[in-house]
Design a protein around this motif. Structure first.
Motif, short mmCIF file in Angstrom:
data_model
loop_
_atom_site.label_atom_id
_atom_site.label_comp_id
_atom_site.label_asym_id
_atom_site.label_seq_id
_atom_site.Cartn_x
_atom_site.Cartn_y
_atom_site.Cartn_z
N MET A 38 0.85 -1.19 0.00
CA MET A 38 0.00 0.00 0.00
C MET A 38 0.88 1.24 0.00
O MET A 38 1.91 1.28 0.68
CB MET A 38 -0.89 0.02 1.25
CG MET A 38 -1.83 -1.17 1.34
SD MET A 38 -2.70 -1.23 2.91
CE MET A 38 -3.75 0.20 2.78
N SER A 39 0.46 2.25 -0.74
CA SER A 39 1.18 3.52 -0.77
C SER A 39 0.84 4.33 0.47
O SER A 39 -0.07 3.99 1.24
CB SER A 39 0.82 4.31 -2.02
OG SER A 39 -0.52 4.76 -1.93
N GLN A 41 -0.64 7.26 0.62
CA GLN A 41 -2.02 7.76 0.55
C GLN A 41 -3.03 6.67 0.85
O GLN A 41 -4.02 6.89 1.55
CB GLN A 41 -2.30 8.37 -0.84
CG GLN A 41 -3.66 9.04 -0.92
CD GLN A 41 -3.81 10.20 0.07
OE1 GLN A 41 -2.94 11.05 0.16
NE2 GLN A 41 -4.90 10.21 0.80
N GLN A 42 -2.79 5.47 0.37
CA GLN A 42 -3.70 4.36 0.64
C GLN A 42 -3.74 4.05 2.14
O GLN A 42 -4.80 3.74 2.68
CB GLN A 42 -3.28 3.12 -0.14
CG GLN A 42 -3.52 3.23 -1.63
CD GLN A 42 -2.89 2.09 -2.40
OE1 GLN A 42 -1.81 1.61 -2.05
NE2 GLN A 42 -3.56 1.67 -3.46
N ASP A 45 -5.83 6.73 3.87
CA ASP A 45 -7.25 6.48 3.63
C ASP A 45 -7.74 5.26 4.40
O ASP A 45 -8.83 5.28 4.97
CB ASP A 45 -7.50 6.28 2.13
CG ASP A 45 -7.26 7.54 1.31
OD1 ASP A 45 -7.23 8.64 1.90
OD2 ASP A 45 -7.08 7.40 0.09
N TYR A 46 -6.95 4.22 4.43
CA TYR A 46 -7.32 2.97 5.12
C TYR A 46 -7.49 3.20 6.62
O TYR A 46 -8.41 2.67 7.23
CB TYR A 46 -6.22 1.93 4.86
CG TYR A 46 -6.43 0.58 5.49
CD1 TYR A 46 -7.47 -0.25 5.10
CD2 TYR A 46 -5.56 0.12 6.47
CE1 TYR A 46 -7.63 -1.50 5.67
CE2 TYR A 46 -5.71 -1.13 7.04
CZ TYR A 46 -6.75 -1.93 6.65
OH TYR A 46 -6.92 -3.17 7.22
N LYS A 76 -0.94 -4.51 4.52
CA LYS A 76 -2.10 -4.46 5.42
C LYS A 76 -1.85 -5.26 6.69
O LYS A 76 -2.30 -4.88 7.76
CB LYS A 76 -3.35 -4.96 4.71
CG LYS A 76 -4.01 -3.93 3.85
CD LYS A 76 -5.36 -4.41 3.37
CE LYS A 76 -6.00 -3.34 2.52
NZ LYS A 76 -7.32 -3.75 2.05
#
Length: 92
Positions: A38-39, A41-42, A45-46, A76
């Motif tokens: 995941m970046s 930004q991801q 957001d997550y 994750k």
């Protein structure tokens, strides 16, 4: 930083890149398919957090990104505790 530390740092980054390239191949490991990188930004957001909160958590060592060319990467599975905390606080 002495030469050995610099060399070990470079080798570590090369290894991380090779792992990402291997897992992005069509015949990557099944575990990787379930836990994609995941970046930054991801991740924000997550977890439902702001940029300043993200930076604070990285500085405090709560979030430990893999520093790679092109930006920080997370999995994750590394974020499960923080995800639970975000849900508990009502961010998600």
């Amino acid at each position: 930083m002495n030469k050995i530390d610099a060399l070990l740092d470079v080798l570590s980054k090369i290894y991380q890149l090779l792992v990402l390239v291997h897992h992005n191949s069509p015949h990557g490991s099944p575990l990787y398919d379930e836990d994609p990188p995941m970046s930054r930004q991801q991740v924000k957001d997550y977890l439902g957090i702001s940029e300043s909160t993200y930076k604070r958590k990285v500085r405090e060592g709560v979030l430990r990104p893999r520093k790679l060319p092109g930006g920080d990467r997370f999995f994750k599975s590394q974020l499960l505790g923080e995800y639970r905390e975000s849900r508990r606080r009502g961010r998600l």
